[in-house]
Design an enzyme around this catalytic site. Structure first.
Site, PDB file in Angstrom:
ATOM      1  CD  GLU A   1      -7.714   5.870  -1.343  1.00 24.84           C
ATOM      2  OE1 GLU A   1      -7.451   5.922  -0.043  1.00 24.84           O
ATOM      3  OE2 GLU A   1      -6.605   6.173  -2.107  1.00 24.84           O
TER       4      GLU A   1
ATOM      5  CG  HIS B   1      -6.488  -2.708   3.384  1.00 21.85           C
ATOM      6  ND1 HIS B   1      -5.825  -1.654   3.021  1.00 21.85           N
ATOM      7  CD2 HIS B   1      -7.741  -2.401   2.907  1.00 21.85           C
ATOM      8  CE1 HIS B   1      -6.446  -0.509   2.465  1.00 21.85           C
ATOM      9  NE2 HIS B   1      -7.896  -1.020   2.245  1.00 21.85           N
TER      10      HIS B   1
ATOM     11  CG  ASP C   1      -2.108   0.902   1.222  1.00 21.28           C
ATOM     12  OD1 ASP C   1      -3.272   0.491   1.337  1.00 21.28           O
ATOM     13  OD2 ASP C   1      -1.689   2.237   1.115  1.00 21.28           O
ATOM     14  CB  ILE C   2       1.209   4.053  -2.503  1.00 23.24           C
ATOM     15  CG1 ILE C   2       2.061   5.107  -3.001  1.00 23.24           C
ATOM     16  CG2 ILE C   2      -0.387   5.037  -2.285  1.00 23.24           C
ATOM     17  CD1 ILE C   2       2.977   3.992  -3.520  1.00 23.24           C
TER      18      ILE C   2
ATOM     19  CG  HIS D   1      -8.338  -3.085  -2.094  1.00 25.67           C
ATOM     20  ND1 HIS D   1      -9.301  -2.401  -2.802  1.00 25.67           N
ATOM     21  CD2 HIS D   1      -8.120  -2.488  -0.964  1.00 25.67           C
ATOM     22  CE1 HIS D   1      -9.529  -1.268  -2.343  1.00 25.67           C
ATOM     23  NE2 HIS D   1      -8.839  -1.278  -1.151  1.00 25.67           N
TER      24      HIS D   1
HETATM   25  P1  AMP Z   1     -10.033   1.668   0.534  1.00 28.78           P
HETATM   26  O1  AMP Z   1     -10.432   1.448  -1.009  1.00 28.78           O
HETATM   27  O2  AMP Z   1     -10.728   2.479   1.324  1.00 28.78           O
HETATM   28  O3  AMP Z   1      -9.754   0.023   1.060  1.00 28.78           O
HETATM   29  O4  AMP Z   1      -8.393   2.209   0.310  1.00 28.78           O
HETATM   30  C1  AMP Z   1      -7.531   1.984  -0.738  1.00 28.78           C
HETATM   31  C2  AMP Z   1      -6.256   1.888  -0.421  1.00 28.78           C
HETATM   32  O5  AMP Z   1      -5.268   1.777  -1.391  1.00 28.78           O
HETATM   33  C3  AMP Z   1      -5.724   2.922   0.557  1.00 28.78           C
HETATM   34  O6  AMP Z   1      -4.937   2.379   1.637  1.00 28.78           O
HETATM   35  C4  AMP Z   1      -4.234   3.435  -0.524  1.00 28.78           C
HETATM   36  O7  AMP Z   1      -3.372   3.913   0.219  1.00 28.78           O
HETATM   37  C5  AMP Z   1      -4.315   2.551  -1.277  1.00 28.78           C
HETATM   38  N1  AMP Z   1      -3.965   2.865  -2.784  1.00 28.78           N
HETATM   39  C6  AMP Z   1      -4.357   3.837  -3.366  1.00 28.78           C
HETATM   40  N2  AMP Z   1      -3.702   3.969  -4.926  1.00 28.78           N
HETATM   41  C7  AMP Z   1      -2.483   2.999  -4.595  1.00 28.78           C
HETATM   42  C8  AMP Z   1      -1.489   2.978  -5.465  1.00 28.78           C
HETATM   43  N3  AMP Z   1      -1.028   3.442  -6.574  1.00 28.78           N
HETATM   44  N4  AMP Z   1      -0.403   1.953  -5.063  1.00 28.78           N
HETATM   45  C9  AMP Z   1      -0.526   1.319  -3.975  1.00 28.78           C
HETATM   46  N5  AMP Z   1      -1.730   1.408  -2.901  1.00 28.78           N
HETATM   47  C10 AMP Z   1      -2.697   2.564  -3.361  1.00 28.78           C
END
Ligand code: AMP
Length: 129
Positions: A88, A95, A29-30, A93
Site C-alpha cells: 500500500e 509493522h 498505524d491509522i 516500514h
Molecule cells: P503496507 O504498505 O501494505 O505495509 O500498508 C501500509 C500501512 O500504512 C497500512 O497498515 C495503513 O493503515 C498504514 N497507513 C497508511 N497511511 C497512513 C497514515 N497517514 N498514518 C498512519 N498509517 C498509515
C-alpha cells in the site's frame, strides 16, 4: 519516490508519533489490526526493505525492537508480531502488532480507536522508551 510517509516525516501531515531520531520515526498505524499497531519507518525513501544498506537495515531492526519492548509494556498481548509488506505504501516500514491470535496478523481484522485513544496510546508507549 516521496510517499505519504515522507509527508509525515516532513511534518506536512500529522501522525500519532511514538518516537523519532535522526534516521527513523515510529507512529501508530491509522487503520490498526490491533490496539497499539505501530509502524517503524526509515526517513530515507526506500521502497523495498532488502534494498536497504545492511547497517541501515540492522539499525531499523534495532529501532523496531526498542519500540516493540515499550509497546508490550503498554498493550497487554501474547507477543508483538512483526510484518513487512509495503504494497500500500512503497516506503519501507516495519509493522509491530500486539497479537493474541493469528487473525491479528491477517490485515483483515481491524479495530476502531478514537483520536483520544490513539493520542493516549502513542504518549504512553513513548513514556516507556
Ligand atoms: P503496507 O504498505 O501494505 O505495509 O500498508 C501500509 C500501512 O500504512 C497500512 O497498515 C495503513 O493503515 C498504514 N497507513 C497508511 N497511511 C497512513 C497514515 N497517514 N498514518 C498512519 N498509517 C498509515
Amino acid at each position: 519516490m516521496p510517499s505519504i510517509f515522507t509527508k509525515i516525516i516532513k511534518g506536512e501531515i500529522p501522525c500519532y508519533k511514538v518516537a523519532e531520531d535522526d534516521h527513523f520515526i515510529a507512529f501508530l498505524d491509522i487503520n490498526p489490526n490491533a490496539k497499539g499497531h505501530t509502524l517503524c519507518v526509515p526517513k530515507l525513501e526506500i521502497n523495498r526493505i532488502f534494498d536497504m544498506e545492511e547497517d541501515h537495515y540492522l539499525d531499523l531492526m534495532r529501532f523496531s525492537r526498542k519500540i516493540a519492548k515499550a509497546l508490550e509494556k503498554v498493550v497487554p498481548c501474547d507477543r508483538i508480531g512483526v510484518s513487512v509488506i509495503g504494497l500500500e505504501v512503497p516506503h519501507v516500514h516495519v509493522h509491530l502488532i500486539p497479537i493474541n491470535e493469528m487473525k491479528d496478523m491477517t490485515f483483515q481484522h481491524k479495530v476502531q480507536l478514537s483520536a483520544e485513544e490513539m493520542q493516549d496510546l502513542a504518549k504512553r508507549i513513548a513514556q516507556e522508551l
